[in-house]
Design a protein around this motif. Structure first.
Motif, PDB file in Angstrom:
ATOM      1  N   ILE A 100       0.922  -1.243  -0.069  1.00 20.94           N
ATOM      2  CA  ILE A 100       0.190  -0.009  -0.036  1.00 20.94           C
ATOM      3  C   ILE A 100       0.804   1.212  -0.135  1.00 20.94           C
ATOM      4  O   ILE A 100       1.848   1.287   0.846  1.00 20.94           O
ATOM      5  CB  ILE A 100      -0.848   0.171   1.227  1.00 20.94           C
ATOM      6  CG1 ILE A 100      -1.924   1.181   1.039  1.00 20.94           C
ATOM      7  CG2 ILE A 100      -0.166   0.018   2.568  1.00 20.94           C
ATOM      8  CD1 ILE A 100      -3.284   1.024   1.939  1.00 20.94           C
ATOM      9  N   GLY A 101       0.653   2.173  -0.834  1.00 18.21           N
ATOM     10  CA  GLY A 101       1.370   3.567  -1.049  1.00 18.21           C
ATOM     11  C   GLY A 101       2.725   3.020  -1.670  1.00 18.21           C
ATOM     12  O   GLY A 101       3.304   2.089  -1.617  1.00 18.21           O
ATOM     13  N   GLY A 102       3.405   4.410  -2.071  1.00 17.10           N
ATOM     14  CA  GLY A 102       5.012   4.462  -2.538  1.00 17.10           C
ATOM     15  C   GLY A 102       4.925   4.117  -3.890  1.00 17.10           C
ATOM     16  O   GLY A 102       3.723   4.374  -4.592  1.00 17.10           O
ATOM     17  N   ASP A 103       6.079   4.013  -4.412  1.00 19.10           N
ATOM     18  CA  ASP A 103       6.457   4.130  -5.816  1.00 19.10           C
ATOM     19  C   ASP A 103       6.195   2.312  -6.345  1.00 19.10           C
ATOM     20  O   ASP A 103       6.638   1.573  -5.759  1.00 19.10           O
ATOM     21  CB  ASP A 103       7.984   4.374  -6.051  1.00 19.10           C
ATOM     22  CG  ASP A 103       8.244   4.513  -7.471  1.00 19.10           C
ATOM     23  OD1 ASP A 103       9.322   4.703  -7.777  1.00 19.10           O
ATOM     24  OD2 ASP A 103       7.434   3.826  -8.185  1.00 19.10           O
ATOM     25  N   ILE A 104       5.493   2.685  -7.157  1.00 19.91           N
ATOM     26  CA  ILE A 104       4.974   1.092  -7.893  1.00 19.91           C
ATOM     27  C   ILE A 104       6.252   0.222  -8.212  1.00 19.91           C
ATOM     28  O   ILE A 104       6.175  -0.844  -8.157  1.00 19.91           O
ATOM     29  CB  ILE A 104       3.944   0.983  -8.803  1.00 19.91           C
ATOM     30  CG1 ILE A 104       4.262   1.918  -9.965  1.00 19.91           C
ATOM     31  CG2 ILE A 104       2.451   1.643  -8.190  1.00 19.91           C
ATOM     32  CD1 ILE A 104       3.213   1.455 -11.042  1.00 19.91           C
ATOM     33  N   SER A 105       7.162   1.091  -8.719  1.00 18.71           N
ATOM     34  CA  SER A 105       8.451   0.479  -9.389  1.00 18.71           C
ATOM     35  C   SER A 105       9.572   0.232  -8.193  1.00 18.71           C
ATOM     36  O   SER A 105      10.449  -0.408  -8.642  1.00 18.71           O
ATOM     37  CB  SER A 105       8.861   1.364 -10.415  1.00 18.71           C
ATOM     38  OG  SER A 105       9.430   2.644 -10.149  1.00 18.71           O
TER      39      SER A 105
END
Length: 122
Positions: A100-105
């Motif tokens: 949950i949250g943050g940079d998807i990469s």
């Protein structure tokens, strides 16, 4: 308790297509970024594709761009990785992951499935 379960891996011929599925339970699914990682024998695990929760924004590693498509069906708590024109170098155990949250990469995914194996014969 969060459960992430992958399915769909099997042996295919080079050039074939395959779709992997992953479902997550115990979470409000639409809040979570989802990702597919893969790990081939003797190699490090790599992030293959990711998709954000609400927006559906996607990320693909360069080697699969144009061949793989990552999609999600939030009402079904499921994501799909459509893989076209598979190559022997795509063979690996594919892992689905959620965070949950943050940079998807970024690779800091919190919840992981057990993996599903994709074998590509030339």
């Amino acid at each position: 308790q969060v459960y992430v379960v992958e399915s769909g891996g099997r042996r295919v011929q080079a050039g074939a297509s395959l779709e992997l599925s992953c479902s997550a339970s115990g979470v409000r699914f639409k809040d979570y970024h989802m990702a597919w990682f893969r790990q081939a024998p003797g190699k490090e695990r790599e992030l293959v594709a990711a998709i954000s929760g609400y927006t559906g924004l996607t990320f693909y590693v360069e080697s699969v761009k144009g061949r793989f498509t990552f999609s999600r069906d939030n009402p079904k708590n499921t994501v799909y990785l459509r893989m076209n024109d598979l190559k022997p170098e795509d063979a690996a155990v594919y892992y689905c992951a959620a965070k949950i949250g943050g940079d998807i990469s970024a690779a800091d995914y919190e919840y992981w499935g057990q993996g599903t194996e994709v074998t590509v014969s030339s």
